[in-house]
Design a protein around this motif. Sequence first.
Motif, short mmCIF file in Angstrom:
data_model
loop_
_atom_site.label_atom_id
_atom_site.label_comp_id
_atom_site.label_asym_id
_atom_site.label_seq_id
_atom_site.Cartn_x
_atom_site.Cartn_y
_atom_site.Cartn_z
N GLU A 331 -5.11 10.77 -7.52
CA GLU A 331 -3.70 10.09 -7.40
C GLU A 331 -3.58 8.82 -8.03
O GLU A 331 -4.25 7.92 -7.94
CB GLU A 331 -3.28 10.35 -6.13
N ASN A 332 -2.42 8.71 -8.56
CA ASN A 332 -1.87 7.39 -9.15
C ASN A 332 -3.04 6.88 -10.24
O ASN A 332 -3.45 5.71 -10.16
CB ASN A 332 -1.38 6.51 -8.23
N CYS A 333 -3.23 7.85 -11.16
CA CYS A 333 -4.43 7.27 -12.00
C CYS A 333 -3.84 7.77 -13.51
O CYS A 333 -3.16 8.70 -13.67
CB CYS A 333 -5.44 8.05 -11.88
N GLY A 334 -4.47 6.84 -14.39
CA GLY A 334 -4.14 7.31 -15.56
C GLY A 334 -5.44 7.01 -16.59
O GLY A 334 -6.27 6.17 -16.15
N ILE A 335 -5.33 7.40 -17.96
CA ILE A 335 -6.58 7.10 -18.84
C ILE A 335 -5.80 6.91 -19.99
O ILE A 335 -5.02 7.62 -20.58
CB ILE A 335 -7.46 8.29 -18.82
N ILE A 336 -6.51 5.92 -20.96
CA ILE A 336 -6.00 5.78 -22.23
C ILE A 336 -7.07 6.25 -23.14
O ILE A 336 -8.53 6.09 -23.05
CB ILE A 336 -6.05 4.02 -22.46
N CYS A 337 -6.61 6.66 -24.09
CA CYS A 337 -7.58 7.13 -25.33
C CYS A 337 -7.90 5.93 -26.46
O CYS A 337 -7.37 5.10 -26.75
CB CYS A 337 -6.97 8.38 -26.10
N THR A 338 -9.40 5.95 -26.76
CA THR A 338 -9.69 5.16 -27.69
C THR A 338 -10.50 5.56 -28.81
O THR A 338 -11.00 4.77 -29.61
CB THR A 338 -10.85 4.19 -26.84
N ASN A 339 -10.22 6.97 -29.18
CA ASN A 339 -10.74 7.73 -30.44
C ASN A 339 -10.60 6.85 -31.71
O ASN A 339 -11.63 6.93 -32.50
CB ASN A 339 -10.42 9.13 -30.17
N ASP A 340 -9.39 6.24 -31.60
CA ASP A 340 -9.12 5.61 -33.02
C ASP A 340 -9.51 4.21 -33.28
O ASP A 340 -9.58 3.76 -34.45
CB ASP A 340 -7.72 5.47 -33.47
N LEU A 341 -10.39 3.66 -32.34
CA LEU A 341 -10.50 2.28 -32.15
C LEU A 341 -12.05 1.88 -32.68
O LEU A 341 -12.69 1.10 -32.20
CB LEU A 341 -10.20 1.74 -30.73
N VAL A 342 -12.73 2.81 -33.53
CA VAL A 342 -13.89 2.26 -34.36
C VAL A 342 -13.94 2.23 -35.61
O VAL A 342 -12.88 3.15 -36.22
CB VAL A 342 -14.89 3.48 -33.61
#
Length: 475
Positions: A331-342
């Motif tokens: 609950e009240n959680c989110g996730i960011i994507c980092t696939n492009d940061l390499v």
Amino acid sequence: MFFLLSGWMSAGEVSAKIELPEIIGDNMMLQQQTEARLWGTAQASATVSVKADWLEQAVETKADKDGNWQLLLKTPAAEKKEHQIVLSENGQQQLTLSRVLIGEVWFASGQSNMEMPLEGFWNCPVKNSNEEIATAAEHPWVRVAPIKQNGQTKPVETCTGKWQVPSPETAPYFSATSWFFAKMMQRVLDIPVGVIACAWGGSKVEGWIPEEIVRTYDDIDIEKEQKEGWRDTWWHYYTPVIMYNGMLHPLRHYTVRGFLWYQGESNVGKEQTYPERLKTMVEVWRKEFGGTAQSLPFYMVEIAPWGGYGDEGLSAPLFRECQHRAASIIENCGIICTNDLVEPYEVNQIHPAEKREVGNRLAYMALNRTYGRKTIACDSPEYDRMEVHGNTIEVYFTHAEQGLSPWQDITGFELSGGDGKFHPATAVLNESHKSILVTSAEVPAPTSVRYAFKSFLSGNLKSARGLPVVPFRSK
């Protein structure tokens, strides 16, 4: 042990008895518009009084028979102003805390990519680190409290780590992700922002969960793992429970606004158990920090691409998939994507140099979801559905209301047919549908599509706000 701060008493008087943990001291950041917890020790049964310069009346409490005390200090709205707090015992002034700020406080934890300092790791730099370190003093309304690694087999009440004012001398040791998060938050909110950086490179999620819970996990033998985890003078980072005992538990009284989490590499291959264990960890943290799901958001970071898992292996992409599943059940959680940061040259190093954008994306999510800045985008486009049109698969996405970019020369897509073997594919934008058309000469009758679904395969497809498409496989 507790750490004694400088006292007010003159020579010859009775020495000060009030002692405070290091996290409560000069330069600290207190959460605004709440009742912030302060705690420490004093003489047994002594009356402890705390006078903050923003309150007309002091707040008092009584120490217990062992000298432990705790109280709540009401805090005002944040402003760019330094404050002072005076602590007294039985009416005698003893300690003064200077340069205290009132603002937003976040707790950042995880493994090495959260721990990674601005000065970088061995042969692994942080992008633009020298500039960040050289100009750190330009940000006097940011504070970072780096917590020293402290493995313990049983819960303890103290750990080492105090609030630091940014400068070229202190900044090299700041968690880079925490620093960039705090900077962006401070710029947008225009109030003081602080981060407690409490991470241990290589740690598993089970390292941050209490022993009584970890003992219920059939795949973990705590006695055996702790025996094998002790390496003469230090703990092996895989050891369960020790991070919770030595680093999380001692800080549980500190009043924070929310949690940041960058961890998972050490749990790759455990995608079946990770979501529920992370959910349990978050529930424990919220309870121990005295909050709820509504009052203490939890924002996490997808593990970065890394060739060490094997380019053709599915362990890493399956784990990223489970991280997003975890974010959906917490609950009240989110996730960011980092696939492009390499970068391509980073295929064999697990610590990508790009930490500014990681911190910024965490800040965008917090600003949007926690602070109501809804015009700041924070959600990456995610796979919604596909349609097969002869030799072409058309892919649709959520969180892509303004479309996608680039229109062509899109990288990262693969197609498979009935044999289940995936081949590199060509992808172009269908601008009218805001969808992607995927084809491959080697797959004339495609049945499945996937994107960046390997250990190290970064794509370049993004939303109109520059947020990367989340790696996926069609179901």
